[in-house]
Design a protein around this motif. Structure first.
Motif, PDB file in Angstrom:
ATOM      1  N   MET A   1      59.209 -78.430  15.668  1.00  0.00           N
ATOM      2  CA  MET A   1      59.051 -79.449  16.703  1.00  0.00           C
ATOM      3  C   MET A   1      57.601 -79.582  17.140  1.00  0.00           C
ATOM      4  O   MET A   1      56.891 -78.598  17.293  1.00  0.00           O
ATOM      5  CB  MET A   1      59.913 -79.121  17.922  1.00  0.00           C
ATOM      6  CG  MET A   1      61.394 -79.282  17.670  1.00  0.00           C
ATOM      7  SD  MET A   1      62.359 -79.207  19.187  1.00  0.00           S
ATOM      8  CE  MET A   1      61.768 -80.652  20.042  1.00  0.00           C
ATOM      9  N   ARG A   2      57.184 -80.813  17.359  1.00  0.00           N
ATOM     10  CA  ARG A   2      55.854 -81.104  17.892  1.00  0.00           C
ATOM     11  C   ARG A   2      55.876 -80.962  19.411  1.00  0.00           C
ATOM     12  O   ARG A   2      56.848 -81.345  20.054  1.00  0.00           O
ATOM     13  CB  ARG A   2      55.438 -82.526  17.554  1.00  0.00           C
ATOM     14  CG  ARG A   2      55.275 -82.777  16.089  1.00  0.00           C
ATOM     15  CD  ARG A   2      54.833 -84.212  15.878  1.00  0.00           C
ATOM     16  NE  ARG A   2      54.802 -84.544  14.463  1.00  0.00           N
ATOM     17  CZ  ARG A   2      54.452 -85.719  13.998  1.00  0.00           C
ATOM     18  NH1 ARG A   2      54.106 -86.684  14.823  1.00  0.00           N
ATOM     19  NH2 ARG A   2      54.454 -85.938  12.703  1.00  0.00           N
ATOM     20  N   GLU A   3      54.802 -80.414  19.963  1.00  0.00           N
ATOM     21  CA  GLU A   3      54.672 -80.324  21.419  1.00  0.00           C
ATOM     22  C   GLU A   3      53.185 -80.336  21.763  1.00  0.00           C
ATOM     23  O   GLU A   3      52.458 -79.366  21.498  1.00  0.00           O
ATOM     24  CB  GLU A   3      55.336 -79.057  21.960  1.00  0.00           C
ATOM     25  CG  GLU A   3      55.144 -78.836  23.446  1.00  0.00           C
ATOM     26  CD  GLU A   3      55.469 -80.051  24.308  1.00  0.00           C
ATOM     27  OE1 GLU A   3      54.568 -80.512  25.024  1.00  0.00           O
ATOM     28  OE2 GLU A   3      56.619 -80.529  24.263  1.00  0.00           O
ATOM     29  N   ALA A   4      52.731 -81.426  22.358  1.00  0.00           N
ATOM     30  CA  ALA A   4      51.315 -81.624  22.651  1.00  0.00           C
ATOM     31  C   ALA A   4      50.734 -80.522  23.541  1.00  0.00           C
ATOM     32  O   ALA A   4      49.575 -80.134  23.366  1.00  0.00           O
ATOM     33  CB  ALA A   4      51.104 -82.985  23.303  1.00  0.00           C
ATOM     34  N   LYS A   5      51.506 -79.987  24.476  1.00  0.00           N
ATOM     35  CA  LYS A   5      50.978 -78.963  25.386  1.00  0.00           C
ATOM     36  C   LYS A   5      50.717 -77.636  24.678  1.00  0.00           C
ATOM     37  O   LYS A   5      50.049 -76.765  25.220  1.00  0.00           O
ATOM     38  CB  LYS A   5      51.930 -78.756  26.560  1.00  0.00           C
ATOM     39  CG  LYS A   5      51.979 -79.948  27.480  1.00  0.00           C
ATOM     40  CD  LYS A   5      52.949 -79.730  28.603  1.00  0.00           C
ATOM     41  CE  LYS A   5      53.003 -80.964  29.484  1.00  0.00           C
ATOM     42  NZ  LYS A   5      54.013 -80.853  30.534  1.00  0.00           N
ATOM     43  N   ASN A   6      51.241 -77.473  23.480  1.00  0.00           N
ATOM     44  CA  ASN A   6      51.028 -76.233  22.728  1.00  0.00           C
ATOM     45  C   ASN A   6      49.847 -76.320  21.766  1.00  0.00           C
ATOM     46  O   ASN A   6      49.419 -75.307  21.233  1.00  0.00           O
ATOM     47  CB  ASN A   6      52.292 -75.862  21.949  1.00  0.00           C
ATOM     48  CG  ASN A   6      53.422 -75.481  22.876  1.00  0.00           C
ATOM     49  OD1 ASN A   6      53.201 -75.105  24.018  1.00  0.00           O
ATOM     50  ND2 ASN A   6      54.641 -75.604  22.396  1.00  0.00           N
ATOM     51  N   ARG A   7      49.303 -77.503  21.550  1.00  0.00           N
ATOM     52  CA  ARG A   7      48.150 -77.686  20.663  1.00  0.00           C
ATOM     53  C   ARG A   7      46.894 -77.646  21.517  1.00  0.00           C
ATOM     54  O   ARG A   7      46.408 -78.670  21.998  1.00  0.00           O
ATOM     55  CB  ARG A   7      48.254 -79.022  19.926  1.00  0.00           C
ATOM     56  CG  ARG A   7      49.455 -79.108  19.001  1.00  0.00           C
ATOM     57  CD  ARG A   7      49.424 -80.355  18.139  1.00  0.00           C
ATOM     58  NE  ARG A   7      49.415 -81.603  18.884  1.00  0.00           N
ATOM     59  CZ  ARG A   7      50.505 -82.296  19.216  1.00  0.00           C
ATOM     60  NH1 ARG A   7      51.708 -81.861  18.880  1.00  0.00           N
ATOM     61  NH2 ARG A   7      50.393 -83.424  19.869  1.00  0.00           N
ATOM     62  N   ARG A   8      46.352 -76.430  21.686  1.00  0.00           N
ATOM     63  CA  ARG A   8      45.243 -76.303  22.634  1.00  0.00           C
ATOM     64  C   ARG A   8      44.397 -75.066  22.368  1.00  0.00           C
ATOM     65  O   ARG A   8      44.805 -74.148  21.663  1.00  0.00           O
ATOM     66  CB  ARG A   8      45.766 -76.265  24.052  1.00  0.00           C
ATOM     67  CG  ARG A   8      46.544 -75.006  24.383  1.00  0.00           C
ATOM     68  CD  ARG A   8      47.233 -75.169  25.733  1.00  0.00           C
ATOM     69  NE  ARG A   8      47.642 -73.915  26.302  1.00  0.00           N
ATOM     70  CZ  ARG A   8      48.783 -73.313  26.022  1.00  0.00           C
ATOM     71  NH1 ARG A   8      49.622 -73.824  25.146  1.00  0.00           N
ATOM     72  NH2 ARG A   8      49.088 -72.180  26.609  1.00  0.00           N
TER      73      ARG A   8
END
Length: 128
Positions: free
Chosen positions: A114-121
């Protein structure tokens, strides 16, 4: 610049500089967008003003894609942030501690794939 792969616990009484700062990334990208550039510029100003001696960078990834690919991508993202901070005039003798957290400690728990923008950091912390 001295690079260490795991952030050591802070010695007693050693404060954090105000922050942390977080740089987010688009899916499958290590490019900095305008908001990320503003975050890095702000972090650089704070670091210079506080005369930091240590920088802690935590790289993270979402769970979409293969683990090995995500590990490499999160490292590239971290490298981009680190270079950008030095370009923002953080002194070259600042000790850099890196925590390669990858997919293992997400801000938002998701199923594999699953994609999750808050985890790409990349999270940035400083100590004086």
């Amino acid at each position: 610049m001295t690079r260490v792969m795991a952030a050591a616990p802070a010695p007693a009484g050693r404060p954090w500089v105000p922050g942390p700062f977080t740089v987010f990334y688009r899916f499958d990208s290590a490019a900095l967008d305008a908001k990320a550039k503003v975050t890095i510029k702000k972090a650089g100003k704070v670091a210079k003003a506080a005369k930091v001696t240590e920088m802690i960078l935590n790289r993270r990834a979402d769970r979409s894609g293969a683990r090995g690919y995500n590990t490499k991508l999160s490292q590239t993202r971290l490298d981009v942030v680190e270079i950008s901070l030095y370009n923002a005039k953080i002194p070259g003798d600042v000790k850099v501690n890196i925590s390669p957290l990858g997919e293992d400690f997400p801000a938002v728990k998701t199923k594999d794939g699953m994609r999750e923008a808050k985890n790409r950091r990349v999270d940035i912390k400083f100590r004086p």
